[in-house]
Design a protein around this motif. Sequence first.
Motif, PDB file in Angstrom:
ATOM      1  N   THR A   1       9.969   1.751  -5.276  1.00  0.00           N
ATOM      2  CA  THR A   1       8.641   1.201  -5.012  1.00  0.00           C
ATOM      3  C   THR A   1       8.389   1.327  -3.516  1.00  0.00           C
ATOM      4  O   THR A   1       9.306   1.587  -2.725  1.00  0.00           O
ATOM      5  CB  THR A   1       8.550  -0.280  -5.425  1.00  0.00           C
ATOM      6  N   ALA A   2       7.149   1.114  -3.108  1.00  0.00           N
ATOM      7  CA  ALA A   2       6.829   1.154  -1.686  1.00  0.00           C
ATOM      8  C   ALA A   2       7.614   0.084  -0.929  1.00  0.00           C
ATOM      9  O   ALA A   2       8.069   0.304   0.193  1.00  0.00           O
ATOM     10  CB  ALA A   2       5.332   0.979  -1.475  1.00  0.00           C
ATOM     11  N   SER A   3       7.789  -1.085  -1.555  1.00  0.00           N
ATOM     12  CA  SER A   3       8.532  -2.178  -0.910  1.00  0.00           C
ATOM     13  C   SER A   3       9.987  -1.793  -0.695  1.00  0.00           C
ATOM     14  O   SER A   3      10.573  -2.073   0.349  1.00  0.00           O
ATOM     15  CB  SER A   3       8.446  -3.449  -1.769  1.00  0.00           C
ATOM     16  N   GLU A   4      10.590  -1.142  -1.694  1.00  0.00           N
ATOM     17  CA  GLU A   4      11.987  -0.730  -1.580  1.00  0.00           C
ATOM     18  C   GLU A   4      12.151   0.339  -0.501  1.00  0.00           C
ATOM     19  O   GLU A   4      13.108   0.314   0.280  1.00  0.00           O
ATOM     20  CB  GLU A   4      12.489  -0.228  -2.932  1.00  0.00           C
TER      21      GLU A   4
ATOM     22  N   ASN B   1       6.732  -0.896   7.412  1.00  0.00           N
ATOM     23  CA  ASN B   1       6.028  -1.832   6.541  1.00  0.00           C
ATOM     24  C   ASN B   1       5.646  -1.164   5.222  1.00  0.00           C
ATOM     25  O   ASN B   1       5.650   0.066   5.098  1.00  0.00           O
ATOM     26  CB  ASN B   1       4.807  -2.440   7.247  1.00  0.00           C
ATOM     27  N   ARG B   2       5.318  -1.981   4.230  1.00  0.00           N
ATOM     28  CA  ARG B   2       5.074  -1.471   2.869  1.00  0.00           C
ATOM     29  C   ARG B   2       3.880  -0.528   2.819  1.00  0.00           C
ATOM     30  O   ARG B   2       3.897   0.480   2.115  1.00  0.00           O
ATOM     31  CB  ARG B   2       4.840  -2.652   1.908  1.00  0.00           C
ATOM     32  N   ILE B   3       2.834  -0.815   3.576  1.00  0.00           N
ATOM     33  CA  ILE B   3       1.641   0.031   3.558  1.00  0.00           C
ATOM     34  C   ILE B   3       1.967   1.416   4.101  1.00  0.00           C
ATOM     35  O   ILE B   3       1.536   2.438   3.561  1.00  0.00           O
ATOM     36  CB  ILE B   3       0.504  -0.623   4.366  1.00  0.00           C
TER      37      ILE B   3
ATOM     38  N   ARG C   1       3.996   3.295   1.550  1.00  0.00           N
ATOM     39  CA  ARG C   1       3.157   3.738   0.436  1.00  0.00           C
ATOM     40  C   ARG C   1       2.344   4.975   0.813  1.00  0.00           C
ATOM     41  O   ARG C   1       2.151   5.871  -0.015  1.00  0.00           O
ATOM     42  CB  ARG C   1       2.233   2.602  -0.010  1.00  0.00           C
ATOM     43  N   ARG C   2       1.864   5.053   2.042  1.00  0.00           N
ATOM     44  CA  ARG C   2       1.096   6.236   2.476  1.00  0.00           C
ATOM     45  C   ARG C   2       1.949   7.498   2.369  1.00  0.00           C
ATOM     46  O   ARG C   2       1.473   8.542   1.913  1.00  0.00           O
ATOM     47  CB  ARG C   2       0.612   6.061   3.913  1.00  0.00           C
ATOM     48  N   TYR C   3       3.207   7.395   2.790  1.00  0.00           N
ATOM     49  CA  TYR C   3       4.088   8.561   2.703  1.00  0.00           C
ATOM     50  C   TYR C   3       4.388   8.908   1.244  1.00  0.00           C
ATOM     51  O   TYR C   3       4.400  10.085   0.861  1.00  0.00           O
ATOM     52  CB  TYR C   3       5.388   8.309   3.461  1.00  0.00           C
TER      53      TYR C   3
END
Length: 233
Positions: A185-188, A196-198, A201-203
């Motif tokens: 997940t983005a958090s992992e 940071n998670r955002i 997630r972009r990558y």
Amino acid sequence: MTLRVLVVEDDPVAADAHALYVNRVPGFEVAAVAHSRAEALRALEEAAAGKAGGIDLILLDLYLPDGNGLELLRSLRAAGHTEDVFAVTSARDLTMIREGVSLGVVQHVLKPFTFRTLSDRLLRYADFRATAETQAEAVSQDEVDRTLSVLRAAPTASTLPKGLSAPTLARITAQLRDAAAAGLTASEAAAALGVNRITARRYLEHLVSAGRADRHQRYGQVGRPEHHYVWRS
């Protein structure tokens, strides 16, 4: 799986730099460093006989004190060696490049180069190896083209969306590839890389857009769905 690399470079300073670069890339390690054709042959023989296993990839300087690097490669092929080769050279002679391709050179890296340049190519080579080893055969021409494009097309900063950097992309790519079917997940991904998670997630979304990862819905402990990213092998 860790890919073992033989660095063949006559300049000791450059050889140390190339070895340092290789060891910084996730999934790669330097098995040996050679400064001549004779040392390279000896290193290959010792690696083949050793407990750690053979050599997967050779970073080959084309100008060596005891002969041309392509002559070394030609003799290796005649002796049955199948190691993949990156030609590392300042030579810009297209005839020489064409000859290298005919002998199985999978990448030409022009000197001088940065860590990012070599890292991008090594990670793409790892992707290519993983696909070739986990997939017995291609089911379509598109699949063949996509596999080869992973090996040939190295990303540059100009091809990335604004705000994304090639080094961070390489790190997230390595994390996602190592996660295999479990995915991230983005958090992992953010926790593993210290971003940071955002940002993570972009990558990850960039990898989905580029066709290198898949996105699925995964439900967490409280029932709230999360985006789950899996490397596309």
